[in-house]
Design an enzyme around this catalytic site. Structure first.
Site, PDB file in Angstrom:
ATOM      1  CB  THR A  49      49.522  41.784  39.230  1.00  0.00           C
ATOM      2  OG1 THR A  49      49.917  40.665  40.039  1.00  0.00           O
ATOM      3  CG2 THR A  49      48.175  42.300  39.718  1.00  0.00           C
ATOM      4  CE1 TYR A 117      44.669  30.315  40.338  1.00  0.00           C
ATOM      5  CE2 TYR A 117      42.347  29.715  40.311  1.00  0.00           C
ATOM      6  CZ  TYR A 117      43.380  30.493  39.857  1.00  0.00           C
ATOM      7  OH  TYR A 117      43.142  31.450  38.912  1.00  0.00           O
ATOM      8  CG  ASN A 184      41.440  39.813  36.773  1.00  0.00           C
ATOM      9  OD1 ASN A 184      40.627  39.141  36.143  1.00  0.00           O
ATOM     10  ND2 ASN A 184      42.730  39.623  36.661  1.00  0.00           N
ATOM     11  CE  LYS A 244      39.617  45.558  31.543  1.00  0.00           C
ATOM     12  NZ  LYS A 244      40.733  44.980  32.323  1.00  0.00           N
ATOM     13  CB  ALA A 247      33.788  40.258  20.984  1.00  0.00           C
ATOM     14  CB  ALA A 274      47.517  37.484  29.580  1.00  0.00           C
ATOM     15  CB  ALA A 275      42.381  39.012  26.833  1.00  0.00           C
ATOM     16  N   GLY A 276      42.890  40.748  29.290  1.00  0.00           N
ATOM     17  CA  GLY A 276      42.705  41.963  30.071  1.00  0.00           C
ATOM     18  C   GLY A 276      43.995  42.492  30.668  1.00  0.00           C
ATOM     19  CG  ASP A 277      46.143  39.849  33.029  1.00  0.00           C
ATOM     20  OD1 ASP A 277      45.204  40.322  33.699  1.00  0.00           O
ATOM     21  OD2 ASP A 277      46.445  38.640  33.045  1.00  0.00           O
TER      22      ASP A 277
END
Length: 322
Positions: A49, A117, A184, A244, A247, A274-277
């Protein structure tokens, strides 16, 4: 009250947008500097985000980031960087004796990313922990035109906290606020898939703009076909739905329209972070600037294509598309 056409009284260049989520310290491993005794890494920050908020701000939108950090120097450093990007940080809560979450990122030869993480005690998990904190935050959020969050945002909170959040969001949407949601989905953050399905379904029911990734939906519902996933996402009150497909481009559905939006250019994939972000940010920015959903998808694809050709989540400013 927002209309069911283009919601122009809400989606405009002056819209105030609140982005809810978590940003962590990021370690990017550098094998070229590693020694037998130690690994080498660059320290930065990242979060889905927050990435979206940065790109929204760069594209001219008025963005507040909603999260919680500690009272430490790392948290202070992150806030200064966000402010330099033009993000308002008045809703970044600071908790004593806390430290931000941390993750390490690795990329394989194809550009695909892998995360490790350290975030179980991250202060953002306390953002909705008490009725007093929830009421104070919801009172602030009522004045925003658009609220944006993701499935990662939802994974931060307990069920009773999410119950309170969605009760507020129902009232917010009934009064004309626009809710934008990107699923996500990250399996490690949802040990019980049924719990994720429950909360994602609630988010889709309220969302005016839904921005799911098809691969995430197929992971969350492994017995469903692509066509089945699309039909499920279309259920309920008609929303602006942008699916989405990597490709293959994206599918845009709104009102009585359904348009396939293929990607126009071939890109050399370096890093998918971060392609989708970035896609989400550019899509919402284009809609706020008066473009229709198909035009907005093209603008979103253009930015995402540039992002995946560079290392890291955030492009250098001089690499932003014109």
């Amino acid at each position: 009250m927002a209309t069911d056409s283009l919601w122009q009284e809400v989606l405009n260049p002056q819209a105030r947008i609140a982005v809810i989520g978590e940003c962590m310290l990021e370690l990017s491993m550098d094998d070229s500097l590693a020694t037998p005794q130690a690994l080498s890494a660059t320290v930065s920050y990242g979060g889905d985000t927050l990435n979206t908020a940065i790109y929204m701000s760069r594209l001219g939108l008025n963005v507040d980031y909603v999260t919680a950090l500690g009272d430490d120097s790392y948290s202070e450093w992150m806030i200064r960087q966000w402010q330099r990007e033009g993000i308002a940080c008045g809703l970044v809560h600071r908790y004593r004796a806390s430290l931000p979450g941390l993750y390490a990122i690795e990329n394989d030869e194809s550009g695909e990313r892998y995360f490790h993480y350290w975030r179980s005690q991250a202060p953002v998990k306390q953002l909705l922990a008490t009725a007093e904190r929830r009421e104070a935050l919801f009172a602030e959020l009522r004045s925003y035109d658009v609220i944006y969050f993701s499935g990662i945002s939802l994974s931060l909170f307990k069920d009773h906290e999410l119950d309170a959040l969605f009760a507020f969001l129902k009232t917010y949407c009934d009064r004309g606020g626009v809710l934008a949601f990107d699923s996500n989905f990250r399996p490690k953050q949802w040990p019980e898939f049924e719990r994720a399905r429950h909360w994602f379904s609630k988010a889709y029911q309220l969302s005016r703009i839904a921005l799911p990734t098809l691969d995430d939906e197929l992971c969350l519902y492994p017995k469903q076909s692509s066509d089945g996933a699309i039909e499920r996402l279309k259920l309920g009150k008609r929303k602006e739905l942008i699916i989405k497909k990597g490709a293959e481009g994206c599918l845009a559905l709104w009102l009585d329209q359904c348009r396939d939006c293929p990607i126009d250019e071939t890109v050399s994939l370096v890093d998918t972070t971060a392609a989708g972000d970035s896609f989400n940010a550019a899509y919402i920015a284009a809609r706020c600037q008066g473009q229709d959903p198909v035009q907005a998808c093209k603008a979103a694809q253009k930015l995402a294509a540039q992002v995946v050709q560079h290392k890291g989540a955030i492009l250098p400013l001089d690499k932003m598309p014109g």
